[in-house]
Design a protein around this motif. Structure first.
Motif, PDB file in Angstrom:
ATOM      1  N   HIS A  90     -57.501  90.775   1.548  1.00  0.00           N
ATOM      2  CA  HIS A  90     -56.528  89.896   1.355  1.00  0.00           C
ATOM      3  C   HIS A  90     -57.429  88.634   0.059  1.00  0.00           C
ATOM      4  O   HIS A  90     -56.346  88.312  -0.578  1.00  0.00           O
ATOM      5  CB  HIS A  90     -55.677  88.871   2.224  1.00  0.00           C
ATOM      6  N   ASP A  91     -58.315  88.447  -0.297  1.00  0.00           N
ATOM      7  CA  ASP A  91     -59.352  87.507  -0.407  1.00  0.00           C
ATOM      8  C   ASP A  91     -60.324  88.872  -1.339  1.00  0.00           C
ATOM      9  O   ASP A  91     -60.330  87.373  -2.284  1.00  0.00           O
ATOM     10  CB  ASP A  91     -60.228  86.715   0.598  1.00  0.00           C
ATOM     11  N   ILE A  92     -60.714  89.354  -1.856  1.00  0.00           N
ATOM     12  CA  ILE A  92     -61.177  89.932  -2.264  1.00  0.00           C
ATOM     13  C   ILE A  92     -60.947  89.736  -4.352  1.00  0.00           C
ATOM     14  O   ILE A  92     -62.193  89.652  -5.067  1.00  0.00           O
ATOM     15  CB  ILE A  92     -60.431  91.498  -2.722  1.00  0.00           C
ATOM     16  N   THR A 113     -57.153  90.009  -7.710  1.00  0.00           N
ATOM     17  CA  THR A 113     -56.696  91.526  -6.363  1.00  0.00           C
ATOM     18  C   THR A 113     -56.195  92.170  -6.537  1.00  0.00           C
ATOM     19  O   THR A 113     -56.499  93.516  -6.103  1.00  0.00           O
ATOM     20  CB  THR A 113     -56.323  90.222  -5.351  1.00  0.00           C
ATOM     21  N   ARG A 114     -55.018  92.475  -7.457  1.00  0.00           N
ATOM     22  CA  ARG A 114     -54.494  93.540  -7.519  1.00  0.00           C
ATOM     23  C   ARG A 114     -55.603  94.557  -8.520  1.00  0.00           C
ATOM     24  O   ARG A 114     -55.250  95.663  -8.547  1.00  0.00           O
ATOM     25  CB  ARG A 114     -53.017  92.959  -8.847  1.00  0.00           C
ATOM     26  N   LEU A 116     -58.636  94.902  -8.722  1.00  0.00           N
ATOM     27  CA  LEU A 116     -59.793  95.167  -7.628  1.00  0.00           C
ATOM     28  C   LEU A 116     -59.361  96.333  -6.345  1.00  0.00           C
ATOM     29  O   LEU A 116     -59.006  97.398  -6.385  1.00  0.00           O
ATOM     30  CB  LEU A 116     -60.668  94.808  -6.997  1.00  0.00           C
ATOM     31  N   LEU A 117     -57.656  96.022  -5.635  1.00  0.00           N
ATOM     32  CA  LEU A 117     -57.011  96.835  -4.985  1.00  0.00           C
ATOM     33  C   LEU A 117     -57.126  98.486  -5.956  1.00  0.00           C
ATOM     34  O   LEU A 117     -57.331  99.219  -5.269  1.00  0.00           O
ATOM     35  CB  LEU A 117     -56.080  96.336  -4.284  1.00  0.00           C
ATOM     36  N   TYR A 118     -56.461  98.156  -6.881  1.00  0.00           N
ATOM     37  CA  TYR A 118     -55.615  99.318  -7.348  1.00  0.00           C
ATOM     38  C   TYR A 118     -57.541 100.250  -8.549  1.00  0.00           C
ATOM     39  O   TYR A 118     -57.558 101.223  -9.444  1.00  0.00           O
ATOM     40  CB  TYR A 118     -55.295  99.505  -8.602  1.00  0.00           C
ATOM     41  N   GLY A 119     -58.911  99.096  -8.216  1.00  0.00           N
ATOM     42  CA  GLY A 119     -60.066  99.766  -9.044  1.00  0.00           C
ATOM     43  C   GLY A 119     -60.304 100.725  -8.308  1.00  0.00           C
ATOM     44  O   GLY A 119     -60.194 101.108  -6.527  1.00  0.00           O
ATOM     45  N   GLU A 120     -61.065 101.826  -8.814  1.00  0.00           N
ATOM     46  CA  GLU A 120     -61.874 102.819  -8.318  1.00  0.00           C
ATOM     47  C   GLU A 120     -62.638 102.534  -6.321  1.00  0.00           C
ATOM     48  O   GLU A 120     -62.300 103.627  -6.041  1.00  0.00           O
ATOM     49  CB  GLU A 120     -62.610 103.434  -9.029  1.00  0.00           C
ATOM     50  N   ILE A 140     -50.352  91.562   1.425  1.00  0.00           N
ATOM     51  CA  ILE A 140     -50.942  90.633   0.915  1.00  0.00           C
ATOM     52  C   ILE A 140     -50.592  89.565   0.591  1.00  0.00           C
ATOM     53  O   ILE A 140     -50.723  87.696   0.660  1.00  0.00           O
ATOM     54  CB  ILE A 140     -51.888  90.699   0.071  1.00  0.00           C
ATOM     55  N   GLU A 141     -49.443  89.848  -0.251  1.00  0.00           N
ATOM     56  CA  GLU A 141     -48.211  88.411  -1.644  1.00  0.00           C
ATOM     57  C   GLU A 141     -47.298  88.075  -0.998  1.00  0.00           C
ATOM     58  O   GLU A 141     -46.251  87.280  -1.569  1.00  0.00           O
ATOM     59  CB  GLU A 141     -48.311  89.347  -2.964  1.00  0.00           C
TER      60      GLU A 141
END
Length: 333
Positions: A90-92, A113-114, A116-120, A140-141
């Motif tokens: 949740h805090d990335i 956060t969005r 990185l969450l969808y990053g590879e 998270i949101e």
């Protein structure tokens, strides 16, 4: 024996010991992999309470907070892999010094956060275990109400860990572990008895007073200004800041000719910083800060007991909104 796992190890074992809450959590294979990513590891080098680590004992990291939230999520919702993953991640997107730099246009931890969450790195792990990133993001949101977060101004795990973490630092709370059995689930919400709810209110009030204190507002206002100078002088870019840690950005502040003198004063002599609400009482070169938000989500009391409004500490909440507004920060020379 030489390579035997250590109880307080952050990753590399099949278990997590969370020392604040006194919880031992068995990790799934996915959670072990997430803990070993650079995205999650970076959080151990971001201070949970921003720049206040410079002049207070609030030195916990974003990773320690994330592991606290995760441990609580795994304890209360052991069979919900999506919620457990959301708690861990949740805090990335947090920036160096946590929320301090978010007044700079183009720096937003929610957007990061969005990304990185969808990053590879993260999406590849989630996909391998058939976990949908969209559901993780909604948890998270707070678009999916859950014990992790909600949009109804009710107590949730993210704030609970933050308040208790600070309460341990200030001595307001002696044992977080004793709270665990006193809190239960009420649908997607957390619920507790009236006595514990009043303790949580005192923690909320203490946290708000900390956020409005000179050691928090003053230090972070100076950091914000110094980083803004680096950006204006093209000594650092917005894109590079999103991937930096506290240590890497403070090293730049302390070495750049544009910020070195003031940064050294901040890091090695921040005790003379003063704040005032009255612009006329501050020197013309005072720093400026706006306190626009306090975290005041309220505990839910077990059905059939008293209302939260009847608790002894509740009236103290009404005075906290007066802390919002403009502040001026200056050196008391």
């Amino acid at each position: 024996m030489m390579n035997q796992a250590y109880i307080a190890q952050l990753s590399g074992t099949g278990e997590l010991w969370e020392p604040l809450w006194g919880l031992r959590i068995r990790l799934t294979e996915m959670e072990q992999r997430l803990l070993q990513t650079s995205v999650v590891r970076r959080l151990h080098f971001i201070h949970h309470n921003g720049g206040s680590y410079i002049n207070t004992q609030h030195v916990d990291t974003r990773l320690q907070h994330s592991l606290g939230v995760f441990a609580l999520g795994a304890y209360y919702c052991p069979d919900q892999p999506e919620l457990r993953a959301a708690a861990l991640l949740h805090d990335i997107g947090h920036l160096p010094f946590s929320h301090t730099l978010e007044q700079i246009e183009g720096l937003n931890h929610h957007q990061r956060t969005r990304e990185l969450l969808y990053g590879e790195e993260i999406s590849g792990i989630l996909a391998a275990y058939a976990i949908d990133q969209g559901q993780i993001l909604n948890l998270i949101e707070g678009r999916i109400p859950s014990p992790l977060r909600n949009k109804e101004n009710r107590l949730h795990l993210d704030h609970l860990d933050s308040w208790v973490r600070s309460g341990r630092t200030t001595g307001l709370l002696q044992s977080a572990h004793a709270l665990v059995p006193r809190i239960s689930l009420a649908g997607p919400n957390l619920s507790t008895d009236a006595e514990t709810a009043d303790l949580l209110l005192r923690l909320i009030i203490s946290e708000a007073e900390f956020h409005a204190s000179a050691v928090n507002i003053g230090t972070n206002a100076v950091l914000l200004e110094l980083v803004s100078v680096l950006i204006e002088q093209q000594a650092v870019s917005l894109e590079s800041i999103t991937a930096m840690t506290d240590n890497s950005l403070e090293a730049l502040l302390l070495s750049s000719p544009h910020t070195q003198e003031e940064a050294q004063r901040l890091y090695y002599g921040s005790y003379p910083l003063k704040i005032t609400r009255d612009r006329d009482k501050a020197p013309v070169d005072a720093y400026h800060a706006t306190l626009s938000k306090l975290y005041l989500s309220l505990p839910l009391i077990d059905q059939g007991q008293v209302s939260v409004e009847s608790l002894p500490s509740y009236p103290l909440l009404s005075g906290l909104t007066a802390r919002l507004g403009e502040y001026y920060i200056y050196w008391d020379s």
